[in-house]
Design an enzyme around this catalytic site. Structure first.
Site, mmCIF file in Angstrom:
data_model
loop_
_atom_site.group_PDB
_atom_site.id
_atom_site.type_symbol
_atom_site.label_atom_id
_atom_site.label_comp_id
_atom_site.label_asym_id
_atom_site.label_seq_id
_atom_site.Cartn_x
_atom_site.Cartn_y
_atom_site.Cartn_z
ATOM 1 N N ASP A 25 64.183 -30.600 69.552
ATOM 2 C CA ASP A 25 65.040 -31.523 68.771
ATOM 3 C C ASP A 25 64.316 -32.716 68.139
ATOM 4 O O ASP A 25 64.878 -33.819 68.064
ATOM 5 C CB ASP A 25 66.200 -32.021 69.642
ATOM 6 C CG ASP A 25 67.092 -30.889 70.137
ATOM 7 O OD1 ASP A 25 66.787 -29.719 69.857
ATOM 8 O OD2 ASP A 25 68.084 -31.178 70.823
ATOM 9 N N LYS A 131 70.670 -24.678 68.064
ATOM 10 C CA LYS A 131 71.541 -24.674 69.238
ATOM 11 C C LYS A 131 72.695 -25.657 69.049
ATOM 12 O O LYS A 131 72.493 -26.750 68.532
ATOM 13 C CB LYS A 131 70.715 -25.027 70.485
ATOM 14 C CG LYS A 131 70.063 -26.401 70.426
ATOM 15 C CD LYS A 131 69.124 -26.594 71.607
ATOM 16 C CE LYS A 131 68.512 -27.964 71.663
ATOM 17 N NZ LYS A 131 69.419 -29.061 71.941
ATOM 18 N N CYS A 164 68.571 -33.338 76.238
ATOM 19 C CA CYS A 164 68.269 -31.974 75.798
ATOM 20 C C CYS A 164 67.053 -31.372 76.488
ATOM 21 O O CYS A 164 67.025 -30.165 76.756
ATOM 22 C CB CYS A 164 68.122 -31.936 74.284
ATOM 23 S SG CYS A 164 69.713 -32.260 73.490
#
Ligand code: TIU
Length: 223
Positions: A25, A131, A164
C-alpha cells in the site's frame, strides 16, 4: 540458505527462490497530502520517510531475482466491494471513501490517489494485488500466486505497520508463511503504533515472525 543474522527474536533463514518481497500500500492515498491517510487525521510524514529504504530493498531484491509483489488498498468506483461499516466510518472521519479529493476520488481504483508513489513504481511483470481490505489475502489472488510459485517466506514492507502490514502478516502466518517485517521499511502514522506493532511480531518467541533492519536483510541477500 540465506540468513539474516541480526533479526529478532533470532536469525531468519530463507531460500531466495522461495521468498517474496511484499510492498504494501505505498500509494498516494497513504503517502501524499490530501489522501485517505491524511484525511483520517494522520501525519503522513512517517509514511513518506520510508520510501528510500523500500527503494533500496526493491533494488536488492530485484538484483537477487526475488519475486516482488505490490499491493494497493482501494475500492471499485461503484463501491460495491466496500463494506457499509468501512464506508460509514470513513465518512464520519472526514475521509469518505469515494468522495472527491485533490487526487481524484478517495481510495478508488484508477484514481491518482490509488497509484503507487512514483519512486516505488512496479517494474514490468511484477504483480500488483488490488485488495478491498487491510489484509492482502482477503478477497485477492495472493495465496494462489504464492502457492503456484512455491513461496514459503515473505518479506514485508510498506504502510501502515499496525494496520495493513499487520493484518497481512497475521493472514500469512496462519497460512504457514515465515514472515520477516523490515523495521525501517514499514511505518505507522504514529511512531508509537509502529513500535508496538513490531514488538507484537517478535514477542513470545516470534509469535507472528521476525523483524530486522532493511540493511541486515540486504546484506543477507548479497552473501
Ligand atoms: N494500508 C493501510 O494501512 N490502510 C490503512 O487504512 N491504514 C491506517 O493506518 N489507517
Amino acid at each position: 540458505m540465506k540468513r539474516v543474522n541480526a533479526s529478532l527474536p533470532y536469525p531468519f533463514e530463507y531460500e531466495a527462490g522461495r521468498a517474496a518481497l511484499l510492498v504494501i500500500d505505498m500509494q498516494n492515498d497513504f503517502c501524499a497530502p490530501g489522501g485517505f491517510g491524511e484525511r483520517l487525521g494522520n501525519d503522513i510524514a512517517p509514511a513518506r520517510r520510508i520510501i528510500p529504504a523500500i527503494a533500496g530493498v526493491l533494488e536488492a531484491a530485484r538484483e537477487a531475482g526475488l519475486l516482488v509483489i505490490h499491493t494497493r488498498e482501494g475500492h471499485l468506483p461503484d463501491l460495491s466491494d466496500c463494506p457499509p461499516a468501512k464506508l460509514e466510518r470513513s465518512r464520519k472521519q472526514g475521509a469518505g471513501i469515494g468522495d472527491p479529493g485533490p487526487m481524484g476520488r478517495i481510495l478508488i481504483r484508477g484514481e491518482r490517489g490509488h497509484d503507487i508513489v512514483a519512486e516505488l513504481a512496479p517494474a514490468e511483470g511484477e504483480p500488483i494485488v488490488d485488495k478491498p481490505g487491510k489484509g492482502a489475502f482477503y478477497a485477492t489472488d495472493l495465496e494462489r500466486m504464492l502457492r503456484e510459485r512455491e513461496i514459503e517466506h515473505l518479506i514485508l514492507t510498506g504502510v501502515t505497520t499496525h494496520v495493513c502490514v499487520h493484518t497481512t502478516l497475521r493472514e500469512a502466518n496462519d497460512r504457514g508463511y515465515r514472515c520477516l517485517v523490515l523495521e525501517d521499511a514499514t511505518a505507522a502514522f504514529d511512531p508509537a503504533d509502529h513500535e508496538a506493532a513490531l514488538h507484537m511480531v517478535r514477542q513470545q518467541g516470534g509469535i507472528f515472525g521476525w523483524t530486522s533492519s532493511s540493511a541486515a536483510f540486504i546484506r543477507s541477500l548479497r552473501f
